[in-house]
Scaffold this motif. Sequence first.
Motif, PDB file in Angstrom:
ATOM      1  N   PHE A 145       0.839  -1.208   0.000  1.00 30.04           N
ATOM      2  CA  PHE A 145       0.000   0.000   0.000  1.00 30.04           C
ATOM      3  C   PHE A 145       0.869   1.251   0.000  1.00 30.04           C
ATOM      4  CE2 PHE A 145      -2.387   3.331   2.260  1.00 30.04           C
ATOM      5  CZ  PHE A 145      -3.465   3.439   1.394  1.00 30.04           C
ATOM      6  N   PHE A 146       1.929   1.257   0.791  1.00 34.28           N
ATOM      7  CA  PHE A 146       2.831   2.402   0.863  1.00 34.28           C
ATOM      8  C   PHE A 146       3.514   2.651  -0.486  1.00 34.28           C
ATOM      9  CE2 PHE A 146       7.135   4.100   1.711  1.00 34.28           C
ATOM     10  CZ  PHE A 146       6.767   5.324   2.248  1.00 34.28           C
ATOM     11  N   ILE A 147       3.992   1.594  -1.123  1.00 37.57           N
ATOM     12  CA  ILE A 147       4.645   1.731  -2.426  1.00 37.57           C
ATOM     13  C   ILE A 147       3.660   2.251  -3.467  1.00 37.57           C
ATOM     14  CG2 ILE A 147       5.698   0.430  -4.327  1.00 37.57           C
ATOM     15  CD1 ILE A 147       7.030  -1.325  -2.151  1.00 37.57           C
ATOM     16  N   CYS A 148       2.448   1.740  -3.474  1.00 43.69           N
ATOM     17  CA  CYS A 148       1.426   2.209  -4.419  1.00 43.69           C
ATOM     18  C   CYS A 148       1.102   3.681  -4.185  1.00 43.69           C
ATOM     19  CB  CYS A 148       0.156   1.379  -4.314  1.00 43.69           C
ATOM     20  SG  CYS A 148       0.339  -0.275  -5.011  1.00 43.69           S
ATOM     21  N   SER A 149       1.041   4.091  -2.923  1.00 47.24           N
ATOM     22  CA  SER A 149       0.730   5.496  -2.646  1.00 47.24           C
ATOM     23  C   SER A 149       1.878   6.398  -3.093  1.00 47.24           C
ATOM     24  CB  SER A 149       0.418   5.711  -1.162  1.00 47.24           C
ATOM     25  OG  SER A 149       1.559   5.493  -0.362  1.00 47.24           O
ATOM     26  N   LEU A 150       3.119   5.932  -2.983  1.00 45.87           N
ATOM     27  CA  LEU A 150       4.247   6.717  -3.486  1.00 45.87           C
ATOM     28  C   LEU A 150       4.199   6.849  -5.001  1.00 45.87           C
ATOM     29  CD1 LEU A 150       7.316   5.480  -1.390  1.00 45.87           C
ATOM     30  CD2 LEU A 150       6.177   7.696  -1.271  1.00 45.87           C
ATOM     31  N   LEU A 151       3.875   5.760  -5.680  1.00 41.85           N
ATOM     32  CA  LEU A 151       3.794   5.800  -7.129  1.00 41.85           C
ATOM     33  C   LEU A 151       2.650   6.684  -7.599  1.00 41.85           C
ATOM     34  CD1 LEU A 151       4.520   2.066  -8.017  1.00 41.85           C
ATOM     35  CD2 LEU A 151       6.048   4.027  -8.250  1.00 41.85           C
ATOM     36  N   SER A 152       1.515   6.630  -6.928  1.00 42.09           N
ATOM     37  CA  SER A 152       0.378   7.443  -7.346  1.00 42.09           C
ATOM     38  C   SER A 152       0.618   8.919  -7.057  1.00 42.09           C
ATOM     39  CB  SER A 152      -0.918   6.973  -6.687  1.00 42.09           C
ATOM     40  OG  SER A 152      -0.890   7.224  -5.306  1.00 42.09           O
ATOM     41  N   ALA A 153       1.521   9.228  -6.149  1.00 40.59           N
ATOM     42  CA  ALA A 153       1.843  10.625  -5.859  1.00 40.59           C
ATOM     43  C   ALA A 153       2.529  11.282  -7.051  1.00 40.59           C
ATOM     44  CB  ALA A 153       2.724  10.714  -4.617  1.00 40.59           C
ATOM     45  N   GLN A 154       3.050  10.489  -7.970  1.00 43.21           N
ATOM     46  CA  GLN A 154       3.694  11.015  -9.159  1.00 43.21           C
ATOM     47  C   GLN A 154       2.672  11.363 -10.242  1.00 43.21           C
ATOM     48  OE1 GLN A 154       7.027  11.623  -9.171  1.00 43.21           O
ATOM     49  NE2 GLN A 154       6.847  10.988  -7.051  1.00 43.21           N
ATOM     50  N   ASN A 155       1.427  10.980 -10.046  1.00 46.04           N
ATOM     51  CA  ASN A 155       0.391  11.234 -11.038  1.00 46.04           C
ATOM     52  C   ASN A 155      -0.403  12.480 -10.683  1.00 46.04           C
ATOM     53  OD1 ASN A 155       1.167   8.967 -12.419  1.00 46.04           O
ATOM     54  ND2 ASN A 155      -0.364   7.656 -11.479  1.00 46.04           N
ATOM     55  N   VAL A 156      -0.984  13.096 -11.707  1.00 45.22           N
ATOM     56  CA  VAL A 156      -1.735  14.339 -11.532  1.00 45.22           C
ATOM     57  C   VAL A 156      -3.056  14.243 -12.291  1.00 45.22           C
ATOM     58  CG1 VAL A 156       0.340  15.742 -11.208  1.00 45.22           C
ATOM     59  CG2 VAL A 156      -0.567  15.412 -13.503  1.00 45.22           C
ATOM     60  N   ASN A 157      -3.926  15.194 -12.039  1.00 45.89           N
ATOM     61  CA  ASN A 157      -5.191  15.302 -12.764  1.00 45.89           C
ATOM     62  C   ASN A 157      -5.118  16.514 -13.676  1.00 45.89           C
ATOM     63  OD1 ASN A 157      -6.087  13.141 -11.240  1.00 45.89           O
ATOM     64  ND2 ASN A 157      -7.170  14.433  -9.782  1.00 45.89           N
ATOM     65  N   LEU A 158      -5.672  16.379 -14.867  1.00 48.39           N
ATOM     66  CA  LEU A 158      -5.718  17.473 -15.824  1.00 48.39           C
ATOM     67  C   LEU A 158      -7.167  17.719 -16.206  1.00 48.39           C
ATOM     68  CD1 LEU A 158      -4.435  19.496 -17.806  1.00 48.39           C
ATOM     69  CD2 LEU A 158      -4.261  17.606 -19.454  1.00 48.39           C
ATOM     70  N   THR A 159      -7.671  18.899 -15.856  1.00 49.10           N
ATOM     71  CA  THR A 159      -9.030  19.285 -16.216  1.00 49.10           C
ATOM     72  C   THR A 159      -8.978  20.154 -17.464  1.00 49.10           C
ATOM     73  OG1 THR A 159      -9.736  19.186 -13.914  1.00 49.10           O
ATOM     74  CG2 THR A 159     -11.117  20.483 -15.414  1.00 49.10           C
ATOM     75  N   VAL A 160      -9.810  19.819 -18.431  1.00 52.48           N
ATOM     76  CA  VAL A 160      -9.869  20.541 -19.696  1.00 52.48           C
ATOM     77  C   VAL A 160     -11.255  21.167 -19.818  1.00 52.48           C
ATOM     78  CG1 VAL A 160      -9.638  20.382 -22.204  1.00 52.48           C
ATOM     79  CG2 VAL A 160      -8.296  18.855 -20.730  1.00 52.48           C
ATOM     80  N   SER A 161     -11.275  22.481 -19.876  1.00 52.68           N
ATOM     81  CA  SER A 161     -12.519  23.232 -20.035  1.00 52.68           C
ATOM     82  C   SER A 161     -12.610  23.695 -21.482  1.00 52.68           C
ATOM     83  CB  SER A 161     -12.513  24.431 -19.082  1.00 52.68           C
ATOM     84  OG  SER A 161     -13.635  25.244 -19.313  1.00 52.68           O
ATOM     85  N   VAL A 162     -13.668  23.290 -22.161  1.00 57.65           N
ATOM     86  CA  VAL A 162     -13.845  23.615 -23.578  1.00 57.65           C
ATOM     87  C   VAL A 162     -15.058  24.518 -23.722  1.00 57.65           C
ATOM     88  CG1 VAL A 162     -14.196  22.667 -25.891  1.00 57.65           C
ATOM     89  CG2 VAL A 162     -12.843  21.381 -24.215  1.00 57.65           C
ATOM     90  N   SER A 163     -14.880  25.641 -24.418  1.00 55.14           N
ATOM     91  CA  SER A 163     -15.992  26.579 -24.620  1.00 55.14           C
ATOM     92  C   SER A 163     -16.035  27.027 -26.078  1.00 55.14           C
ATOM     93  CB  SER A 163     -15.830  27.790 -23.697  1.00 55.14           C
ATOM     94  OG  SER A 163     -14.650  28.496 -24.019  1.00 55.14           O
ATOM     95  N   GLY A 164     -17.080  27.750 -26.421  1.00 49.93           N
ATOM     96  CA  GLY A 164     -17.215  28.286 -27.764  1.00 49.93           C
ATOM     97  C   GLY A 164     -17.769  27.319 -28.788  1.00 49.93           C
ATOM     98  N   LEU A 165     -18.348  26.215 -28.323  1.00 49.27           N
ATOM     99  CA  LEU A 165     -18.954  25.271 -29.258  1.00 49.27           C
ATOM    100  C   LEU A 165     -20.184  25.921 -29.888  1.00 49.27           C
ATOM    101  CD1 LEU A 165     -18.533  22.271 -26.869  1.00 49.27           C
ATOM    102  CD2 LEU A 165     -17.363  22.523 -29.043  1.00 49.27           C
ATOM    103  N   LYS A 166     -20.455  25.620 -31.151  1.00 47.85           N
ATOM    104  CA  LYS A 166     -21.519  26.330 -31.853  1.00 47.85           C
ATOM    105  C   LYS A 166     -22.925  25.871 -31.475  1.00 47.85           C
ATOM    106  CE  LYS A 166     -21.246  23.576 -36.095  1.00 47.85           C
ATOM    107  NZ  LYS A 166     -20.889  23.626 -37.504  1.00 47.85           N
ATOM    108  N   SER A 167     -23.020  24.696 -30.834  1.00 50.08           N
ATOM    109  CA  SER A 167     -24.329  24.196 -30.408  1.00 50.08           C
ATOM    110  C   SER A 167     -24.131  23.134 -29.326  1.00 50.08           C
ATOM    111  CB  SER A 167     -25.092  23.601 -31.592  1.00 50.08           C
ATOM    112  OG  SER A 167     -24.487  22.384 -31.992  1.00 50.08           O
ATOM    113  N   ASN A 168     -25.240  22.597 -28.838  1.00 49.28           N
ATOM    114  CA  ASN A 168     -25.195  21.492 -27.881  1.00 49.28           C
ATOM    115  C   ASN A 168     -25.420  20.146 -28.567  1.00 49.28           C
ATOM    116  OD1 ASN A 168     -24.815  23.196 -25.622  1.00 49.28           O
ATOM    117  ND2 ASN A 168     -26.993  23.645 -25.567  1.00 49.28           N
ATOM    118  N   THR A 169     -25.365  20.143 -29.882  1.00 49.01           N
ATOM    119  CA  THR A 169     -25.622  18.950 -30.682  1.00 49.01           C
ATOM    120  C   THR A 169     -24.446  17.986 -30.622  1.00 49.01           C
ATOM    121  OG1 THR A 169     -26.928  20.296 -32.197  1.00 49.01           O
ATOM    122  CG2 THR A 169     -26.252  18.140 -32.986  1.00 49.01           C
ATOM    123  N   GLY A 170     -24.752  16.703 -30.481  1.00 48.14           N
ATOM    124  CA  GLY A 170     -23.718  15.679 -30.501  1.00 48.14           C
ATOM    125  C   GLY A 170     -22.959  15.578 -29.196  1.00 48.14           C
ATOM    126  N   ILE A 171     -21.707  15.150 -29.301  1.00 49.66           N
ATOM    127  CA  ILE A 171     -20.846  14.974 -28.133  1.00 49.66           C
ATOM    128  C   ILE A 171     -19.489  15.613 -28.402  1.00 49.66           C
ATOM    129  CG2 ILE A 171     -21.936  12.863 -27.277  1.00 49.66           C
ATOM    130  CD1 ILE A 171     -19.781  11.256 -28.737  1.00 49.66           C
TER     131      ILE A 171
END
Length: 137
Positions: free
Chosen positions: A10-36
């Motif tokens: 558990f300790f080793i896994c927590s050390l390894l996961s400490a090297q990872n990060v989260n990246l949030t991507v905010s996208v705007s300016g789409l011409k409509s709400n159509t599709g995905i």
Amino acid sequence: MLKIITAIAFFICSLLSAQNVNLTVSVSGLKSNTGILKVGLYNSDATFLKSTYKSITSEIKNNSAIVTFVGIPKGEYGISTYQDENSNGKLDKNMMGIPSEDFACSNDAKGFMGPPKYEDAKFNIDKNSKIEIKFNN
């Protein structure tokens, strides 16, 4: 003994996961709400716009969307995103190979007589981060 081994693992896994990060991507300016909205994360020049490292699909609300890549290694990345208006799972192109659905890249990278380059789209992350991508309609 099993408890000690479990605690060490558990300790080793927590050390390894400490090297990872989260990246949030905010996208705007789409011409409509159509599709995905499809958002692709790339981690090298060789794979940029060819094979995603990770990808996320999101609903579009109020002509925008937010996605988060969770637990990615710190490093260099580029992003491409497109509005899949007909929800067919691909970026549609016309007869000349030019995208007919709106797309954008990180750093507002644009191509000249071709697709954007990784060099223009790349950025580094070394902690939890948020980037914004704006579609220019």
